[in-house]
Design an enzyme around this catalytic site. Structure first.
Site, mmCIF file in Angstrom:
data_model
loop_
_atom_site.group_PDB
_atom_site.id
_atom_site.type_symbol
_atom_site.label_atom_id
_atom_site.label_comp_id
_atom_site.label_asym_id
_atom_site.label_seq_id
_atom_site.Cartn_x
_atom_site.Cartn_y
_atom_site.Cartn_z
ATOM 1 N N HIS A 153 50.411 12.627 75.991
ATOM 2 C CA HIS A 153 49.207 13.101 75.083
ATOM 3 C C HIS A 153 49.497 12.532 73.439
ATOM 4 C CE1 HIS A 153 45.796 15.063 73.323
ATOM 5 N NE2 HIS A 153 46.103 16.148 73.463
ATOM 6 N N HIS B 89 44.295 4.902 78.933
ATOM 7 C CA HIS B 89 43.523 6.298 78.608
ATOM 8 C C HIS B 89 42.751 6.623 79.689
ATOM 9 C CE1 HIS B 89 41.262 8.791 75.954
ATOM 10 N NE2 HIS B 89 42.211 8.764 75.251
ATOM 11 N N ASP C 243 47.803 5.581 69.891
ATOM 12 C CA ASP C 243 49.203 5.759 69.548
ATOM 13 C C ASP C 243 50.092 4.693 69.602
ATOM 14 O OD1 ASP C 243 49.205 8.570 69.454
ATOM 15 O OD2 ASP C 243 48.834 8.757 71.778
HETATM 16 N N1 CMC Z 1 51.638 1.694 81.776
HETATM 17 C C1 CMC Z 1 51.925 1.261 83.051
HETATM 18 N N2 CMC Z 1 50.945 1.462 83.927
HETATM 19 C C2 CMC Z 1 50.096 2.568 83.655
HETATM 20 C C3 CMC Z 1 49.918 2.890 82.446
HETATM 21 C C4 CMC Z 1 50.882 2.538 81.372
HETATM 22 N N3 CMC Z 1 50.635 3.075 80.120
HETATM 23 N N4 CMC Z 1 48.876 3.747 82.277
HETATM 24 C C5 CMC Z 1 48.377 3.904 83.714
HETATM 25 N N5 CMC Z 1 48.991 3.077 84.379
HETATM 26 C C6 CMC Z 1 48.710 2.746 85.751
HETATM 27 C C7 CMC Z 1 49.393 4.084 86.696
HETATM 28 O O1 CMC Z 1 50.412 3.698 87.145
HETATM 29 C C8 CMC Z 1 48.097 3.689 87.912
HETATM 30 O O2 CMC Z 1 48.587 2.643 88.677
HETATM 31 P P1 CMC Z 1 48.443 2.595 90.348
HETATM 32 O O3 CMC Z 1 47.064 2.675 90.474
HETATM 33 O O4 CMC Z 1 48.848 1.116 90.892
HETATM 34 O O5 CMC Z 1 49.039 3.879 90.804
HETATM 35 C C9 CMC Z 1 46.916 3.317 87.245
HETATM 36 O O6 CMC Z 1 47.136 2.736 85.885
HETATM 37 C C10 CMC Z 1 46.064 4.566 86.682
HETATM 38 O O7 CMC Z 1 46.709 5.599 85.985
HETATM 39 P P2 CMC Z 1 46.663 6.982 85.945
HETATM 40 O O8 CMC Z 1 47.834 7.808 85.724
HETATM 41 O O9 CMC Z 1 45.839 7.464 87.223
HETATM 42 O O10 CMC Z 1 45.494 7.230 84.870
HETATM 43 P P3 CMC Z 1 45.271 8.511 84.055
HETATM 44 O O11 CMC Z 1 43.873 8.413 83.596
HETATM 45 O O12 CMC Z 1 45.692 9.630 84.853
HETATM 46 O O13 CMC Z 1 46.218 8.326 82.890
HETATM 47 C C11 CMC Z 1 47.301 8.118 80.671
HETATM 48 C C12 CMC Z 1 46.217 8.225 81.339
HETATM 49 C C13 CMC Z 1 47.118 8.041 79.095
HETATM 50 C C14 CMC Z 1 48.161 9.494 80.995
HETATM 51 C C15 CMC Z 1 48.222 6.994 81.092
HETATM 52 O O14 CMC Z 1 47.446 5.703 80.803
HETATM 53 C C16 CMC Z 1 49.628 6.801 80.330
HETATM 54 O O15 CMC Z 1 50.605 7.274 80.731
HETATM 55 N N6 CMC Z 1 49.514 6.065 79.274
HETATM 56 C C17 CMC Z 1 50.881 6.036 78.464
HETATM 57 C C18 CMC Z 1 51.125 7.167 77.444
HETATM 58 C C19 CMC Z 1 50.130 7.360 76.434
HETATM 59 O O16 CMC Z 1 49.849 6.280 75.797
HETATM 60 N N7 CMC Z 1 49.358 8.263 76.239
HETATM 61 C C20 CMC Z 1 48.361 8.397 74.869
HETATM 62 C C21 CMC Z 1 46.888 8.666 75.320
HETATM 63 S S1 CMC Z 1 45.741 8.136 74.115
HETATM 64 C C22 CMC Z 1 46.197 9.472 72.883
HETATM 65 C C23 CMC Z 1 45.741 10.747 73.457
HETATM 66 O O17 CMC Z 1 44.856 11.182 73.795
HETATM 67 O O18 CMC Z 1 46.902 11.846 73.477
#
Ligand code: CMC
Length: 439
Positions: free
Chosen positions: A281, A320, A376
């Site tokens: 986050h 996201h 971010d």
């Molecule tokens: N890098 C590589 N792979 C990723 C990433 C990433 N940043 N984000 C998601 N994935 C992949 C994940 O491994 C999964 O792949 P598979 O289907 O093969 O297992 C797929 O994409 C779906 O990911 P998820 O974890 O189910 O998606 P989510 O909606 O639960 O996660 C997130 C959203 C923001 C937690 C995630 O994209 C992430 O960890 N991003 C990096 C951290 C980040 O930049 N966070 C800031 C978010 S914006 C500001 C805020 O709101 O705070």
């Protein structure tokens, strides 16, 4: 209406669909027999569950649209100010000139530093993480303003709402200066929001940590006088506006969840700061900078991308829960970075960030999963260029997000549908068993 046939029993159900949703509680009528508790939806991370009505912020994650009270974020960033946006979030309409002046004065009146704050901050070791200090200080406000425990009217709530918006930047600046062993600087309510922040952070004291080059970069002249650079002050204003609200994100739903028990707003916001601090986050801006430093040079990028694709780590600042396209805030942050770097000089890590973005926007792995830069990805580069250490980046996010948290708290308190937040679980542990005699 939604017609459901339960193939387990052959029974038919008509479930009302309103505003494109069904009431999850209506599913409870679907039972196999009288002992059945009724059908539940299993939704880890609440990815498909709406928990409230809200009129504050609209996001269309497919189209990359973000609006506060109907106003597009692009127009907000171009035309508004942090304080006017806070007013908009809390009260639903933009202030006119007189209302804005009154609003700013009322925030200024709350910019008094709690008498206990310097001693409270001094109690932390200088090595303490500033986000942890901010979280603790927000919780300490609950002890300092005990009347917050018994708020009953909107007027009383607004006192604490204004106080939180006015005092979070002070707590943040105190936490920052504590990490540097510097004396604390009191706020200047007459300054713009960004200029006041820069002053509270960077006004020099006689500390050896404050070098002449830092002073030149930030617009300071000498130890007595500190004139915040207007370009940097404006950039901070823009960054804070972009962060002011983002509907039911992890920290905002935490704030709502804590408030749902009737806890006071300082307790709720302290919990929000805790939720924000994680790297998925608000801690992502810090994680991006650490990642860029770890990559180090452009030629290391392909190997890094391969590791990410193999499941070893994530490309921080990408992806996201809601946006499945370019985060509209990220575009504005990138644009803002250009203006900042003209003042501070280029951040050498920018080249790595730009190349990472280029690769990610063309690579099948990221395209398939619809992973685009989020807010971010570039914001940390700006904070670093301003002279803030990475540990401060989530703190900056928290200052920006405070009006959103407060607006949601106010909305929740007036919501006729409000309820104690209490999700269910699917128990998968032991069945009943007897406690052994020998223990
Ligand atoms: N890098 C590589 N792979 C990723 C990433 C990433 N940043 N984000 C998601 N994935 C992949 C994940 O491994 C999964 O792949 P598979 O289907 O093969 O297992 C797929 O994409 C779906 O990911 P998820 O974890 O189910 O998606 P989510 O909606 O639960 O996660 C997130 C959203 C923001 C937690 C995630 O994209 C992430 O960890 N991003 C990096 C951290 C980040 O930049 N966070 C800031 C978010 S914006 C500001 C805020 O709101 O705070």
């Amino acid at each position: 209406m939604l017609s459901i046939t339960d193939t387990r029993t052959g029974k038919q159900y008509e479930i009302k669909v309103e505003e494109g949703v069904i009431r999850a509680a209506d599913l409870r009528a679907i039972k196999t027999d009288q002992a059945d508790q009724g059908l539940l939806a299993f939704d880890p991370g609440l990815t498909s569950t709406a928990v409230c009505h809200s009129t504050i912020t609209f996001i269309d994650g497919e189209a990359g649209i973000l609006r506060y009270r109907g106003y597009p974020i692009e127009q907000i960033a171009e035309k508004s100010t942090y304080e006017a946006v806070a007013y908009l979030l809390l009260f639903g309409e933009l202030p006119d000139v007189a209302q804005l002046a009154t609003w700013k004065a009322s925030l200024g009146a709350e910019m008094t530093v709690p008498e206990q704050l310097p001693r409270f901050m001094d109690a932390f070791p200088q090595t303490a993480n500033p986000m942890s200090m901010l979280m603790s200080a927000a919780a300490a406000l609950s002890a300092i303003y005990p009347d917050a425990r018994t708020v009953a009217t909107q007027e009383e709530r607004l006192v604490h709402a204004r106080r939180l918006i006015a005092q979070m930047p002070i707590l943040a600046a105190y936490a920052f200066r504590r990490t540097r062993g510097q004396s604390y600087v009191n706020p200047d309510p007459s300054a713009t929001f960004g200029a006041n922040m820069l002053r509270m952070f960077f006004k020099p004291d006689n500390s050896p940590n404050f070098g002449a080059s830092m002073l030149r970069r930030l617009g300071g002249k000498n130890d007595e006088e500190y004139v915040p650079n207007p370009v940097l002050a404006h950039a901070l204003d823009i960054l804070f506006m972009l962060h002011e609200d983002h509907e039911q994100n992890c920290s905002t739903s935490t704030v709502r969840g804590v408030a749902s028990s009737g806890a006071d707003p300082y307790a709720a916001i302290a919990a929000g700061v805790g939720a924000l601090s994680g790297p998925l986050h608000g801690g992502a801006n810090e994680a991006v900078l650490r990642m860029l430093r770890e990559i180090g040079t452009i030629d290391h990028i392909p190997a890094f991308i391969e590791r990410v694709k193999a499941g070893d780590g994530r490309l921080m600042g990408f992806g996201h829960r809601v946006y499945k396209t370019y985060d509209p805030r990220a575009k504005i942050v990138k644009h803002t970075a250009d203006a900042v770097f003209k003042v501070t000089g280029m951040n050498p890590l920018l080249d790595i960030a730009v190349e990472l973005e280029r690769i990610a926007l063309t690579d099948e792995y990221f395209l398939k999963r619809r992973l685009y830069p989020n807010v971010d990805f570039y914001s940390g580069l700006i904070y670093e260029a301003m002279g803030l250490p990475v540990e401060m980046f989530p703190v900056m996010f928290a200052i920006g997000r405070t009006p959103g948290w407060v607006a949601h708290w106010l909305e929740f308190e007036q919501d006729k549908e409000k309820k104690l937040m209490r999700p269910l679980q699917l128990y998968t542990g032991y069945d009943r068993r007897d406690y052994p005699e020998s223990r």
